[in-house]
Enzyme design. Structure first.
Site, PDB file in Angstrom:
ATOM      1  N   LYS A  68       0.837  -1.207   0.000  1.00  0.00           N
ATOM      2  CA  LYS A  68       0.000   0.000   0.000  1.00  0.00           C
ATOM      3  C   LYS A  68       0.871   1.257   0.000  1.00  0.00           C
ATOM      4  O   LYS A  68       0.579   2.225  -0.668  1.00  0.00           O
ATOM      5  CB  LYS A  68      -0.871   0.023   1.252  1.00  0.00           C
ATOM      6  CG  LYS A  68      -2.032  -0.913   1.139  1.00  0.00           C
ATOM      7  CD  LYS A  68      -3.314  -0.241   1.615  1.00  0.00           C
ATOM      8  CE  LYS A  68      -4.511  -1.099   1.280  1.00  0.00           C
ATOM      9  NZ  LYS A  68      -4.538  -2.351   2.035  1.00  0.00           N
ATOM     10  N   ARG A  69       1.936   1.191   0.748  1.00  0.00           N
ATOM     11  CA  ARG A  69       2.783   2.363   0.923  1.00  0.00           C
ATOM     12  C   ARG A  69       3.388   2.833  -0.399  1.00  0.00           C
ATOM     13  O   ARG A  69       3.509   4.011  -0.654  1.00  0.00           O
ATOM     14  CB  ARG A  69       3.890   1.992   1.902  1.00  0.00           C
ATOM     15  CG  ARG A  69       4.789   3.102   2.352  1.00  0.00           C
ATOM     16  CD  ARG A  69       5.687   2.564   3.466  1.00  0.00           C
ATOM     17  NE  ARG A  69       6.232   1.248   3.124  1.00  0.00           N
ATOM     18  CZ  ARG A  69       7.258   1.058   2.319  1.00  0.00           C
ATOM     19  NH1 ARG A  69       7.853   2.070   1.748  1.00  0.00           N
ATOM     20  NH2 ARG A  69       7.691  -0.166   2.062  1.00  0.00           N
TER      21      ARG A  69
END
Ligand code: GLU
Length: 488
Positions: free
Chosen positions: A261-262
């Site tokens: 996600k990052r």
């Protein structure tokens, strides 16, 4: 291993939707699909939802919808059916139970009574002694008395597969020969004490029963392959009938870490909201680990099907690059016919409240689209680009308001008003000629200084479609009115 090429190719995509499908899932789905289509085989879509706490009906529905939106049609699976169904593992629990019982009966598996605490304590010891972690085989050959004792204590056993000594060798279609020594593959759990199956059991049983010939999936599952092969053996499948494996390379984020996600791995739903076209997502993901054999970057689904072979899949990790995805998306947007562009733009304009959907509004949008087609990389940009056409009064952001209230902006706008008021033929080339003569030639301003204030006055923003075309679309009365309103 014997080649399966004589049989009809049957490839499966088997996600466990514990959230929205993400870039990694879709890359796998796309390769599965392309391989099935290229070989004239079948794509089987199976939902691995034995963990019903994490895989919800909603996520399943979204996964189905996402694949449909991307155009990755399956031949067997949810909503389509097929002769090897059901295709939801939660509806196949009896099948897994039966096989686990068969393995117990044949001595391929055994009941294991070790408690979680006991296992943890022994694992701790393994760590201290620097031994390979994993089950130590304690319950492999319990006596009848020991079993009776455990049962009397009220312990409920798990069913564990017996891994024989030796090794598992298989030929991965991407990585070549892969060898797993069994001392690193401890006996593994097939069924929990509550009777629910584990992934390794369900996936292997289903691949056999659904007659899967090719397993193309992420590299993270490579290490579970020897366990799956062990299940095939226990099911008495002949080695020539095992599916062939192809483990796709990892997708890394820009920072070289595994995609998360990052660093960009967000759900496909996010890309959709941002206005990435399905054909652009597929085109871009196709290039993540695969190449058409030359350095072309724009490929259609048709070409992907024609050219896709596993031999062309790279074994080294692929890097996700948002800039490249955006460039491809821009190319795909530019390639749309105006009708197609319109039908894809309208949902964004409706959702953002720019238009309500009247025929008149749609006509205006349609006439404006050609001037923005070259300028956007994501479909959701249509809102900011076209909003000025549908508001009574433009609203300025603080910075823009400040800018046009100062000099030389005020002088520029006054001058523009003066020369445009008398312009009868309100066409972009006429508008341009007038403004250039007055602002550049006469006042000697640089284009940015000259046209910036006019753009803000007319569209409310310093980002807009080309200025003169925008003014033509807006019409003379509204353009003049906005210029007047911008004069202090
Ligand atoms: N259901 C597994 C997952 O989503 C993949 C199964 C497989 O491809 O073998 O991680």
């Amino acid at each position: 291993m014997v080649n399966n090429s004589a049989k009809e190719v049957r490839v499966r995509f088997a996600p466990s939707p514990t959230g929205d499908l993400h870039v990694g899932n879709i890359r796998t789905a796309l390769f599965d699909w392309a391989y099935a289509r290229h070989t004239g085989g079948k794509l089987i879509f199976r939902i691995e939802d034995t963990d019903r706490e994490r895989v919800t009906d909603e996520y399943i529905a979204r996964a189905i919808e996402t694949l449909r939106w991307l155009g990755l049609q399956w031949d067997e699976g949810p909503e389509v059916g097929g002769q090897y169904g059901p295709y939801l593992q939660s509806q196949r629990l009896d099948i897994y139970t039966q096989w686990a019982q068969t393995f117990l009966k044949n001595g391929d598996a055994y009941n294991c009574y070790c408690s979680t605490e006991e296992l943890e304590a022994r694992r701790e010891k393994q760590r201290e002694l620097n031994q390979a972690p994993g089950y130590d085989g304690k319950c492999r050959s319990l006596s009848a008395a020991e079993i009776a004792e455990f049962e009397a204590q009220g312990r409920k056993p798990v069913i564990r597969m017996r891994m024989p000594d030796g090794e598992t060798r298989f030929n991965d279609l991407i990585r070549g020969e892969v060898v797993f020594e069994h001392k690193y593959v401890p006996d593994f759990v097939l069924m929990r004490a509550d009777g629910s199956p584990l992934y390794t059991l369900a996936v292997a049983v289903d691949d056999v029963l659904m007659k899967i010939t090719h397993v193309l999936r992420g590299e993270d599952l490579l290490s579970s392959t020897p366990r799956q092969i062990r299940v095939y053996q226990a099911m008495n499948v002949k080695p020539e009938d095992y599916p062939l494996f192809a483990h796709l390379p990892f997708v890394m984020g820009q920072d070289n870490a595994k995609l998360s996600k990052r660093n960009g791995e967000v759900s496909i739903a996010w890309y959709r909201e941002q206005g990435f076209l399905p054909e652009a997502i597929c085109n871009y993901l196709a290039l993540l680990g695969w190449s058409p054999g030359d350095d072309r970057e724009n490929i259609s689904m048709q070409e992907l099907v024609e050219l896709f072979t596993v031999e062309r899949v790279n074994s080294s990790p692929a890097r996700f690059d948002m800039k490249k995805l955006e460039a491809i998306n821009g190319d795909k947007i530019r390639a749309l016919t105006i009708e197609d562009f319109l039908s894809r733009a309208l949902p964004f304009l409706l959702k953002d409240g720019v238009i309500t959907g009247t025929e008149n509004e749609i006509e205006v949008v349609k006439s404006a689209l050609p001037i923005i087609q070259e300028r956007i990389a994501r479909m959701n940009e249509v809102t900011a680009m076209l909003k000025f056409l549908f508001v009574d009064q433009v609203e300025f952001e603080a910075e823009s308001a400040q800018k046009i209230s100062e000099e030389p902006s005020q002088h520029v706008i006054a001058k523009a008003l003066e020369v445009l008021a008398g312009l009868n033929e309100w066409k972009h080339d006429q508008i341009e000629a007038k403004l250039r003569a007055a602002l550049l030639d006469e006042l000697g301003l640089k284009p940015r200084v000259a046209f910036g204030p006019v753009r803000i006055a007319v569209t409310g923003s310093h980002i807009s479609p080309p200025l003169f075309e925008s003014m033509e679309l807006l019409g003379k009365d509204r353009s003049i009115a906005r210029l007047k309103a911008a004069v202090r």
